[in-house]
Enzyme design. Structure first.
Site, short mmCIF file in Angstrom:
data_model
loop_
_atom_site.label_atom_id
_atom_site.label_comp_id
_atom_site.label_asym_id
_atom_site.label_seq_id
_atom_site.Cartn_x
_atom_site.Cartn_y
_atom_site.Cartn_z
N ASP A 109 0.80 -1.23 0.00
CA ASP A 109 0.00 0.00 0.00
C ASP A 109 0.83 1.28 0.00
O ASP A 109 0.28 2.37 -0.12
CB ASP A 109 -0.97 -0.01 1.19
CG ASP A 109 -2.09 -1.00 0.98
OD1 ASP A 109 -2.49 -1.19 -0.19
OD2 ASP A 109 -2.56 -1.60 1.96
N ASP A 170 -6.25 -5.22 -5.87
CA ASP A 170 -5.99 -3.83 -5.51
C ASP A 170 -4.55 -3.41 -5.83
O ASP A 170 -4.25 -2.24 -6.04
CB ASP A 170 -6.20 -3.60 -4.00
CG ASP A 170 -7.33 -4.40 -3.39
OD1 ASP A 170 -7.63 -5.50 -3.91
OD2 ASP A 170 -7.90 -3.96 -2.40
N1 GLY Z 1 -8.50 -3.74 0.07
C1 GLY Z 1 -8.61 -2.38 -0.18
C2 GLY Z 1 -10.00 -1.98 -0.53
O1 GLY Z 1 -10.85 -2.01 0.34
O2 GLY Z 1 -10.29 -1.64 -1.63
#
Ligand code: GLY
Length: 374
Positions: A109, A170
């Site tokens: 992230d 993601d």
């Molecule tokens: N996992 C990140 C989101 O909630 O999009």
């Protein structure tokens, strides 16, 4: 610092009028959230960055939270949309405390955190030193890449983790940090692996695939934030539309364009919500809505329309923007503590952040406005 921005103010004004978007309302809410963030910071906490609004209170998170960069990103986008120095100053004020994340290598992230803040700052204002932060962040992210897998590991192990080498869709979003900061080949390699292995036969994408530690063998497929392994988590589909479109922008590789188009067409064919805002998972059509998924996909479609015009992508992005500008979604001044959009869903299976405002919904909404005006 040099200004590199060419404002599209006239087209933004036209677009906002056409879509019924009131930038004044948006700015008033953003000022309110900014005041709340400053007041919170004055208390000495390290949880500085607004993430959501629950039971009448803004929830703040620290600089390693995956959502930490979106507030600065929102302020940069307001600068892009309005050209006002007020937003430039605020954007820098909330970008620079994120600088230590340049060494964050324990999670993928780092891409979300730095690209939304420093990345937008570099793009819109060319601030000295921002590229160096992005370069370090890209190095930290690339340190998670395994050549054996051809993939970046999304999450490290935690106590109750069932995963060995998890890769989530993601992660496509985090690749922009690599693309911006000199590590395009790593981003391409990861995206190619995702393109080959993470999609179902019908064109939709899984949320979580887990690989063996040392081999690129798939150990398991998981629902993650979706309803079930065979469902289709709405925001995940949005990350794929946006992520593969973004990869095409940087690489000009037709594989990524085909995947983006396939994913976008899947979305158009499956999104039955009359107002364009899907349920949190397509397998739960009457479940809570997810305005964040709508905003993410709209931002992706707005860009994809430039590469693959006349397929209805722009019209769908405009429809979503208009819906999100309506009273059903756009918060009245002060209604949500300064957040812009109501009715997003964070993690339904975990019972977390259901039908609430989310900072990334606001971010991608503003990004869609900026993209549609180009
Ligand atoms: N996992 C990140 C989101 O909630 O999009």
């Amino acid at each position: 610092m040099k200004r590199v921005l060419v404002f599209a103010s006239a087209s933004i004004a036209l677009l906002c009028t056409a879509a019924g978007v009131e930038l004044q309302n948006i700015e008033a809410n953003a000022r309110m959230l900014l005041a709340a963030a400053r007041e919170n910071a004055a208390s000495g906490t390290t949880n500085l960055f607004p993430r959501t609004f629950v039971e009448g209170k803004v929830v703040f998170v620290d600089r390693e939270d995956r959502c930490a960069g979106f507030f600065a990103g929102e302020l940069w986008l307001l600068y892009e949309l309005t050209g006002k120095d007020e937003w430039l100053a605020a954007a820098r004020e909330w970008t620079e405390p994120l600088e230590p994340a340049r060494n964050l290598s324990r999670t993928h992230d780092v891409g979300f955190i730095l690209q939304t803040s420093f990345g937008n700052g570099l793009r819109l204002a060319g601030v000295d030193g921002y590229f160096d932060v992005l370069k370090d962040g890209a190095k930290a992210l690339a340190s998670r890449y395994s050549p054996r897998h051809g993939l970046i590991k999304s999450w490290d192990k935690w106590d109750t983790s069932p995963y060995t080498f998890p890769v989530i869709v993601d992660n496509m979003m985090n690749l922009e940090l690599l693309c911006m900061a000199g590590a395009l080949p790593t981003a391409v390699a990861h995206a190619k692996s995702v393109d080959r292995r993470h999609f179902r036969a019908d064109g939709s994408v899984y949320h979580v695939l887990d690989y063996a530690a040392d081999e690129p063998d798939i150990r398991g497929i998981y629902a993650g934030q979706g309803k079930s392994v065979d469902g289709a988590w709405a925001r995940g589909q949005g990350w794929a539309v946006y992520g593969f479109t973004m990869m095409y922008r940087y690489s000009h590789d037709g594989v990524f364009l085909s995947r983006a188009v396939g994913m976008a067409d899947w979305w158009l064919a499956h999104n039955r919500a009359s107002d364009g805002v899907p349920p949190w998972d397509f397998a739960d059509p009457f479940g809570p809505r997810d305005a964040s998924a709508a905003a993410v996909v709209a931002a992706g479609l707005a860009e994809l329309d430039h590469y693959s015009p006349n397929r209805g992508y722009r019209a769908e992005a405009e429809r979503i923007v208009s819906t999100l500008a309506s009273d059903a979604y756009l918060a009245k001044e002060g209604e949500c503590g300064g957040f812009l959009l109501k009715h997003s869903t964070g993690n339904a299976p975990a019972g977390h952040e259901i039908d609430v405002p989310l900072i990334y919904a606001d971010y991608y909404y503003l990004e869609t406005l900026a993209r549609l005006a180009k």
